[in-house]
Design a protein around this motif. Structure first.
Motif, short mmCIF file in Angstrom:
data_model
loop_
_atom_site.label_atom_id
_atom_site.label_comp_id
_atom_site.label_asym_id
_atom_site.label_seq_id
_atom_site.Cartn_x
_atom_site.Cartn_y
_atom_site.Cartn_z
N ILE A 14 0.81 -1.28 0.19
CA ILE A 14 0.04 0.12 -0.12
C ILE A 14 0.81 1.26 -0.01
CG2 ILE A 14 -1.70 1.14 1.21
CD1 ILE A 14 -2.81 -1.38 -0.22
N PRO A 15 1.69 1.51 0.78
CA PRO A 15 2.40 2.64 0.91
C PRO A 15 3.35 2.91 -0.54
CG PRO A 15 3.00 1.29 2.85
CD PRO A 15 2.35 0.56 2.07
N GLY A 16 3.81 1.77 -1.05
CA GLY A 16 4.70 2.00 -2.40
C GLY A 16 3.64 2.26 -3.32
N ALA A 17 2.42 1.62 -3.40
CA ALA A 17 1.31 1.98 -4.67
C ALA A 17 0.86 3.52 -4.08
CB ALA A 17 0.03 0.88 -4.28
N ALA A 18 0.76 3.76 -3.03
CA ALA A 18 0.12 5.21 -2.77
C ALA A 18 1.44 6.26 -3.43
CB ALA A 18 0.06 5.59 -1.27
N THR A 19 2.74 6.07 -3.24
CA THR A 19 3.68 6.68 -3.67
C THR A 19 3.74 6.89 -5.02
OG1 THR A 19 5.28 6.43 -1.87
CG2 THR A 19 6.42 7.00 -3.82
N ALA A 20 3.46 5.66 -5.78
CA ALA A 20 3.41 5.56 -7.37
C ALA A 20 2.12 6.37 -7.78
CB ALA A 20 3.13 4.23 -7.85
N LEU A 21 1.15 6.47 -6.89
CA LEU A 21 -0.08 7.08 -7.26
C LEU A 21 0.11 8.67 -7.58
CD1 LEU A 21 -3.19 7.20 -7.80
CD2 LEU A 21 -3.52 7.52 -5.36
N VAL A 22 0.96 8.95 -6.32
CA VAL A 22 1.08 10.59 -6.32
C VAL A 22 1.95 10.96 -7.56
CG1 VAL A 22 2.30 12.30 -4.76
CG2 VAL A 22 0.53 10.70 -3.87
N GLU A 23 2.96 10.09 -7.92
CA GLU A 23 3.78 10.37 -9.01
C GLU A 23 3.01 10.34 -10.24
OE1 GLU A 23 7.38 7.94 -11.54
OE2 GLU A 23 7.31 7.69 -9.15
N VAL A 24 2.18 9.62 -10.37
CA VAL A 24 1.14 9.35 -11.81
C VAL A 24 0.33 10.81 -11.61
CG1 VAL A 24 -0.55 8.38 -12.63
CG2 VAL A 24 1.36 6.98 -11.97
N ALA A 53 1.88 -3.72 -10.13
CA ALA A 53 3.36 -4.10 -10.86
C ALA A 53 4.28 -3.78 -9.91
CB ALA A 53 3.09 -3.43 -12.20
N GLU A 54 5.23 -4.51 -10.24
CA GLU A 54 6.51 -4.14 -9.32
C GLU A 54 7.92 -4.22 -10.31
OE1 GLU A 54 8.63 -5.67 -5.22
OE2 GLU A 54 7.32 -7.21 -6.25
#
Length: 170
Positions: A14-24, A53-54
């Motif tokens: 979840i934290p990594g996905a949230a970081t990716a979301l903010v980037e997108v 996706a990792e």
């Protein structure tokens, strides 16, 4: 060779996905809402299945299949098909960071969600904002069929046009 792994999401992602979301959101303006609480946006109530996706230990993309609410693409599809709401899933929250797009990451995430839908005997529908042309090209390339247009309402009275699609798998 860069290896992208698509797998079911875990709480640890979840934290990594949230970081990716903010980037997108910073590069593409997607999503139009939810980035003030990205972890909640990635993991809302009503998820039937979700995948990440990792790449090299970093979360670079996400997609979910959500329970349907009788609005948008769900309403349009039900009007056209008579399909029972229990047999419909909503493909949602698809995003891929720019650096991972060249590896077919979006398509691989989509195929994970479509495979889940097929195994679960669900018809998938989605709404996509007309501004998200790359996503529209992906859906159409994967055989999704246009079923109509809606207006997406968000924030304090804001709205944006959206296009609705259905995945025609049996």
């Amino acid at each position: 060779m860069t290896k992208i792994v698509v797998r079911p999401i875990t709480d640890a992602d979840i934290p990594g996905a949230a970081t990716a979301l903010v980037e997108v959101h910073a590069t593409d303006g997607y999503p139009v809402e939810g980035v003030e609480k990205p972890e909640a946006w990635v993991r809302p109530t009503g998820i039937m299945g979700a995948w990440v996706a990792e790449r090299e230990g970093k979360i670079v993309g996400h997609v979910a299949v959500m329970q349907p609410h009788d609005e948008g693409a769900v309403s349009l599809w039900r009007e056209k098909s008579g399909e029972a709401v229990e047999r419909i899933g909503v493909l949602a929250r698809l995003f891929v960071v720019r650096e991972a797009r060249q590896y077919g990451t979006g398509e691989r995430l989509m195929r994970a969600a479509m495979g889940y839908a097929q195994e679960s005997s669900l018809r998938l529908v989605l709404d996509v904002m007309t501004k998200d042309a790359a996503a529209i090209r992906l859906y159409e390339r994967l055989g999704w069929q246009h079923i109509g247009e809606v207006t997406h309402h968000f924030g304090a009275g804001q709205q944006i046009p959206a296009v609705c699609y259905v995945w025609p798998a049996d």
